[in-house]
Scaffold this active site. Structure first.
Site, PDB file in Angstrom:
ATOM      1  N   HIS A  81      -8.629  -5.512  12.775  1.00 57.59           N
ATOM      2  CA  HIS A  81      -9.159  -5.605  11.417  1.00 57.59           C
ATOM      3  C   HIS A  81     -10.561  -6.194  11.480  1.00 57.59           C
ATOM      4  O   HIS A  81     -10.742  -7.374  11.801  1.00 57.59           O
ATOM      5  CB  HIS A  81      -8.239  -6.488  10.573  1.00 57.59           C
ATOM      6  CG  HIS A  81      -8.547  -6.471   9.116  1.00 57.59           C
ATOM      7  ND1 HIS A  81      -9.645  -5.825   8.578  1.00 57.59           N
ATOM      8  CD2 HIS A  81      -7.884  -7.028   8.052  1.00 57.59           C
ATOM      9  CE1 HIS A  81      -9.656  -5.987   7.277  1.00 57.59           C
ATOM     10  NE2 HIS A  81      -8.588  -6.704   6.934  1.00 57.59           N
ATOM     11  N   LYS A  91      -6.976   0.491  12.141  1.00 56.21           N
ATOM     12  CA  LYS A  91      -6.825  -0.892  12.594  1.00 56.21           C
ATOM     13  C   LYS A  91      -5.787  -1.030  13.702  1.00 56.21           C
ATOM     14  O   LYS A  91      -5.795  -2.034  14.424  1.00 56.21           O
ATOM     15  CB  LYS A  91      -6.460  -1.787  11.415  1.00 56.21           C
ATOM     16  CG  LYS A  91      -7.546  -1.898  10.356  1.00 56.21           C
ATOM     17  CD  LYS A  91      -7.111  -2.825   9.228  1.00 56.21           C
ATOM     18  CE  LYS A  91      -8.159  -2.873   8.129  1.00 56.21           C
ATOM     19  NZ  LYS A  91      -8.180  -1.636   7.322  1.00 56.21           N
ATOM     20  N   GLU A 128       0.830  -1.211   0.000  1.00 54.82           N
ATOM     21  CA  GLU A 128       0.000   0.000   0.000  1.00 54.82           C
ATOM     22  C   GLU A 128       0.862   1.257   0.000  1.00 54.82           C
ATOM     23  O   GLU A 128       0.550   2.236  -0.693  1.00 54.82           O
ATOM     24  CB  GLU A 128      -0.930  -0.006   1.210  1.00 54.82           C
ATOM     25  CG  GLU A 128      -1.897   1.174   1.235  1.00 54.82           C
ATOM     26  CD  GLU A 128      -2.850   1.146   2.405  1.00 54.82           C
ATOM     27  OE1 GLU A 128      -3.817   1.949   2.395  1.00 54.82           O
ATOM     28  OE2 GLU A 128      -2.656   0.334   3.342  1.00 54.82           O
ATOM     29  N   PHE A 184      -9.042  -9.977   0.384  1.00 55.27           N
ATOM     30  CA  PHE A 184      -8.665 -11.260  -0.207  1.00 55.27           C
ATOM     31  C   PHE A 184      -9.360 -11.401  -1.562  1.00 55.27           C
ATOM     32  O   PHE A 184     -10.541 -11.051  -1.715  1.00 55.27           O
ATOM     33  CB  PHE A 184      -9.103 -12.411   0.700  1.00 55.27           C
ATOM     34  CG  PHE A 184      -8.174 -12.677   1.866  1.00 55.27           C
ATOM     35  CD1 PHE A 184      -7.109 -11.847   2.141  1.00 55.27           C
ATOM     36  CD2 PHE A 184      -8.383 -13.781   2.686  1.00 55.27           C
ATOM     37  CE1 PHE A 184      -6.252 -12.103   3.211  1.00 55.27           C
ATOM     38  CE2 PHE A 184      -7.536 -14.052   3.759  1.00 55.27           C
ATOM     39  CZ  PHE A 184      -6.467 -13.212   4.020  1.00 55.27           C
TER      40      PHE A 184
END
Length: 305
Positions: free
Chosen positions: A232, A227, A207, A291
Site C-alpha cells: 500500500h 497492492k 469494498e 483515512f
C-alpha cells in the site's frame, strides 16, 4: 504527508542539537505542495498547481480535479498523480500504532493477501504514480500518443470514522455510482475494477459489499488488487493503480492478485487469483479510499478515435 524524512530529521536535530541545526529546507520540503511546485519550475507549467491531501484517496482526487480544470478550459494539459515516501521509523511506527499493518513478519512475501481469510493488515510501500492528462483537441494538435480516455470520476466522504470504512459500503457504492454517472456509462458496461483492496479485515469486505450494490452481476467483471504485489503506497496508491488500469486497457492483460489461498466466501467474483489473465477491457474503474472516510473513483476506457 509531504517530506516525512525531512520532517523527522528536523525534529531529531532540534532535540539533539538545537534549533540552529535545523535545515533551511525543513519547511519547504516538509509541506505537501513542494513536489508539484518543483515540477512546475522544471517544466515551466504556469497553470493550476496545488497539492491535495486526502490520505490514500489522494491520487484519484488529483485526477478528478485535473480533469475538471481541463474541461472548464483552465488548462490544456495537467500532470497529476501522487507520491509518497513514508518508510522510515516514525512512518512505519505510526501505522503499527494504528494496528493497520500485517504482522506476518515470518513470511513477508505472502503478507499482503487481499480478500484472503487469513489477511491481517496491509504492507507499506512507497513510490509515485503520475498521468499526463490532456484535452483531446490539444493532444491531437501536438500529435501526442493517446493511450486511454478518462471518462469521469467522483469524490465523497463516509462521514463515519477516522480509520474504519462504513461496513455497509454506502459511501463507496454512492461514489462508484456518481463516477459512472459523471462518465456517462452504465454499470453493465464496466468489466474491470482495480480495487482499493488493502488486505485489511474491515476494508476489503466493505469494498466488496459496495461493489455488489452497484454491479448486480460482478461475476462478469475482473477485479484485482495491485497492492497484493507492491503493498500500500498510501498517497501514491491511486496513481500507481491508475497506471495499472491503463496498462490493462492497452495490453489486454490484467495482472494477478497474488497470495490468494483461502478467499472470503463473500468474494464470489474473479479476483484474477495468482495468475495474470488476458482480458479486453471495455470500461474500467479504479477505486481509492483513505483515512478520514475519503472516497474517490475514476473511470477509464480505451481511446477510440
Amino acid at each position: 504527508m509531504g517530506g516525512l524524512t525531512v520532517f523527522s530529521d528536523g525534529v531529531q536535530n532540534l532535540i539533539e542539537k538545537g534549533y540552529k541545526k535545523i535545515s533551511p529546507f525543513f519547511i519547504p520540503y516538509a509541506i505537501t505542495n513542494m513536489g508539484s511546485a518543483l515540477l512546475a519550475m522544471d517544466a515551466g507549467f504556469m497553470g493550476p498547481n496545488y497539492s491535495i491531501s486526502t490520505a490514500c484517496a489522494t491520487s484519484n482526487y488529483c485526477f478528478y480535479a485535473a480533469a475538471n480544470h481541463i474541461s472548464r478550459g483552465e488548462a490544456d494539459v495537467i500532470v497529476a498523480g501522487g507520491t509518497e515516501a513514508a518508510i522510515i521509523p516514525i512512518g512505519l511506527g505510526g501505522f503499527v500504532a494504528c494496528r493497520a499493518l500485517s504482522q506476518r513478519n515470518d513470511d513477508p512475501e505472502t503478507a499482503s493477501r487481499p480478500w484472503d481469510k487469513e489477511r491481517d493488515g496491509f504492507v507499506m510501500g512507497e513510490g509515485a504514480g503520475v498521468l499526463v492528462m490532456e484535452s483531446l483537441e490539444h493532444a491531437m494538435k501536438r500529435d501526442a500518443p493517446i493511450i486511454a480516455e478518462y471518462l469521469g470520476g467522483a469524490v465523497n466522504c463516509d462521514a463515519y470514522h477516522m480509520t474504519d470504512p462504513r461496513s455497509d459500503g454506502l459511501g463507496v457504492s454512492s461514489c462508484i455510482t456518481q463516477s459512472l454517472e459523471d462518465a456517462g456509462v452504465a454499470p453493465e458496461e464496466v468489466n474491470y475494477i482495480n480495487a482499493h483492496a488493502t488486505s485489511t479485515l474491515a476494508g476489503d469486505l466493505a469494498e466488496v459489499r459496495a461493489i455488489k450494490q452497484v454491479f448486480k452481476n460482478p461475476s462478469d467483471i475482473k477485479i484485482n488488487s495491485t497492492k497484493s504485489m507492491i503493498g500500500h503506497c498510501l498517497g501514491a496508491a491511486g496513481g500507481l493503480e491508475a497506471i495499472a488500469t491503463v496498462k490493462a486497457i492497452t495490453t489486454g492483460w490484467v495482472h494477478p492478485t497474488i497470495n490468494q489461498f483461502n478467499p472470503e466466501p463473500e468474494v464470489d467474483f474473479d479476483t484474477v487469483a495468482n495468475e495474470k489473465q488476458q482480458h479486453e477491457v471495455n470500461v474500467a474503474i479504479s477505486n481509492s479510499f483513505g483515512f478520514g472516510g475519503h472516497n474517490s473513483v475514476v473511470v477509464f476506457a480505451p481511446f477510440k478515435p
